[in-house]
Write an enzyme that holds these catalytic residues in place. Structure first.
Site, PDB file in Angstrom:
ATOM      1  N   CYS A 156      -9.426  26.060   6.043  1.00 33.08           N
ATOM      2  CA  CYS A 156      -9.287  27.436   5.567  1.00 33.08           C
ATOM      3  C   CYS A 156     -10.539  28.277   5.825  1.00 33.08           C
ATOM      4  O   CYS A 156     -10.442  29.492   6.020  1.00 33.08           O
ATOM      5  CB  CYS A 156      -8.937  27.449   4.083  1.00 33.08           C
ATOM      6  SG  CYS A 156     -10.042  26.471   3.035  1.00 33.08           S
ATOM      7  N   GLN A 183     -17.168  30.094  -0.939  1.00 31.48           N
ATOM      8  CA  GLN A 183     -15.771  29.673  -0.940  1.00 31.48           C
ATOM      9  C   GLN A 183     -15.181  29.611  -2.342  1.00 31.48           C
ATOM     10  O   GLN A 183     -15.825  29.184  -3.303  1.00 31.48           O
ATOM     11  CB  GLN A 183     -15.636  28.314  -0.247  1.00 31.48           C
ATOM     12  CG  GLN A 183     -16.018  28.399   1.211  1.00 31.48           C
ATOM     13  CD  GLN A 183     -15.891  27.084   1.950  1.00 31.48           C
ATOM     14  OE1 GLN A 183     -16.672  26.829   2.868  1.00 31.48           O
ATOM     15  NE2 GLN A 183     -14.935  26.254   1.580  1.00 31.48           N
ATOM     16  N   HIS A 252     -11.997  33.305   0.474  1.00 33.58           N
ATOM     17  CA  HIS A 252     -13.310  32.882   0.970  1.00 33.58           C
ATOM     18  C   HIS A 252     -14.047  34.073   1.570  1.00 33.58           C
ATOM     19  O   HIS A 252     -13.488  34.810   2.400  1.00 33.58           O
ATOM     20  CB  HIS A 252     -13.160  31.816   2.053  1.00 33.58           C
ATOM     21  CG  HIS A 252     -12.699  30.484   1.543  1.00 33.58           C
ATOM     22  ND1 HIS A 252     -12.604  30.182   0.203  1.00 33.58           N
ATOM     23  CD2 HIS A 252     -12.304  29.360   2.215  1.00 33.58           C
ATOM     24  CE1 HIS A 252     -12.179  28.932   0.065  1.00 33.58           C
ATOM     25  NE2 HIS A 252     -12.000  28.418   1.270  1.00 33.58           N
TER      26      HIS A 252
END
Length: 362
Positions: A156, A183, A252
């Site tokens: 991700c 994150q 993020h």
């Protein structure tokens, strides 16, 4: 055309819940099977979500559909490929390494797990960036003797970075990237996840294996599939990153420094990002946003709380594009990318939509 029957393994976790939300009323895929750990097997999905306190552990914004709550859950190792046309996987890497190949012998598997991302015959697909890599699945089938295949979505953290680098690589070339991530907690999942007392009033300066994933995956995603469709040559960009965990639920944030291969101005860089549409085949898929990158002129944006849901969580938002005086032809910017939507479940579904459009699902 009838919808393809889809099963989901890892259905009760946070990523699994995002898959369920994204597959609701999907025009191509119908969720007809749910699998999870043995402790959930035999229960309805609603029962499997119930915690010891009696709370239903459904953690995504969209409501849980009653028909899904009533579906029976089976153990992942009991899932039968013959009952489905494809599988979505939201399990941990160690479980994925065991279960996904068993299913891929017969049907396609689209995974949010890292288990097979680094295999030479496995494409790591972000549809607008590298749709041309998808035909590598034919080589995977040939080598492994499978009827199906495995297509994982990237880490991700890699996803937002790769999406923003793609237009720069295409227009100017990229030589080096330095990135620091902030994150979200959801990237760690709920089990074992991040303990609240550890992250409250704190920043965790290390996420195991994360930095290596970003550095390797970015090069693979930006690389090129050879003319025979049998191998990907990684991009020669040098990537260095520091990945941290912060007290944010979703989204993020990344601070990116990039050295371009040719001279450019801030206006050139922002124009390249604003105009970028990526692979044409990726722009008319059901999960595609109207733009893959949205830029802000406001120096206080993007922010995860305000911008992670841009275009349903499928766009990467960018701001603070500036020249950098240290790197050669250097520029720097900040991005926000939704880690459990574009960076996981919806990104994997987008990959399945792409391969359907390319005629690779059959």
């Amino acid at each position: 055309m009838a919808k393809l029957r889809a099963a989901l393994i890892g259905a009760t976790g946070l990523a699994g819940q995002q898959f369920i939300a994204a597959l609701k009323d999907h025009p191509y895929f119908e969720l007809t099977g749910l699998a999870a750990s043995p402790r959930s097997a035999g229960k309805t999905y609603g029962e499997a979500l119930r915690t010891a306190s009696g709370m239903t552990g459904w953690f995504v914004q969209e409501k849980l559909a009653p028909q899904v709550a009533a579906m029976k859950v089976v153990s992942g190792d009991a899932l039968e490929a013959r009952d489905y046309d494809l599988v979505f996987s939201a399990v941990e890497a160690d479980v994925a390494r065991e279960l996904e190949p068993k299913l891929a012998r017969d049907i396609p598997v689209f995974s949010a797990a890292s288990a097979f991302r680094y295999e030479a015959d496995v494409p790591l697909v972000i549809p607008p960036v590298n749709a041309a890599h998808a035909p590598l699945v034919r080589e995977q089938q040939r080598r492994r003797g499978w009827k199906g295949f495995i297509v994982p979505s990237p880490n991700c953290t890699t996803t937002g970075l790769a999406v923003t680098l793609a237009p720069l690589a295409e227009r100017f070339g990229v030589k080096a990237v330095i990135m620091t991530s902030l994150q979200a907690m959801s990237g760690a999942g709920r089990s074992p996840g991040v303990i609240g007392m550890d992250i409250l009033d704190n920043v965790i300066p290390y996420i195991p294996k994360e930095e290596h994933k970003v550095e390797v995956e970015t090069k693979k995603i930006l690389g090129a599939l050879d003319a025979a469709g049998s191998a990907i040559t990684p991009h020669d960009v040098r990537v260095s990153c520091t990945c941290t965990r912060v007290n944010v639920l979703e989204g993020h944030t990344e601070s990116v420094f990039v050295s371009l291969a040719s001279k450019a101005t801030v206006a050139d860089v922002t124009q390249a990002m604003r105009e970028w549409r990526g692979a044409e085949v990726a722009n008319n898929l059901p999960s595609s946003p109207p733009a893959w990158i949205e830029l802000f002129d406001d120096p206080f944006r993007p922010q995860p709380r305000l911008d992670r849901e841009t275009h349903g969580g499928m766009a990467t938002t960018v701001g603070r594009v500036r020249e950098d005086g240290v790197l050669e032809n250097g520029f720097k910017y900040v991005l926000v990318s939704h880690n459990t939507k574009m960076g996981a479940a919806r990104g994997a579904i987008l990959g399945a939509e792409l391969l359907r459009a390319q005629g690779l699902l059959g």
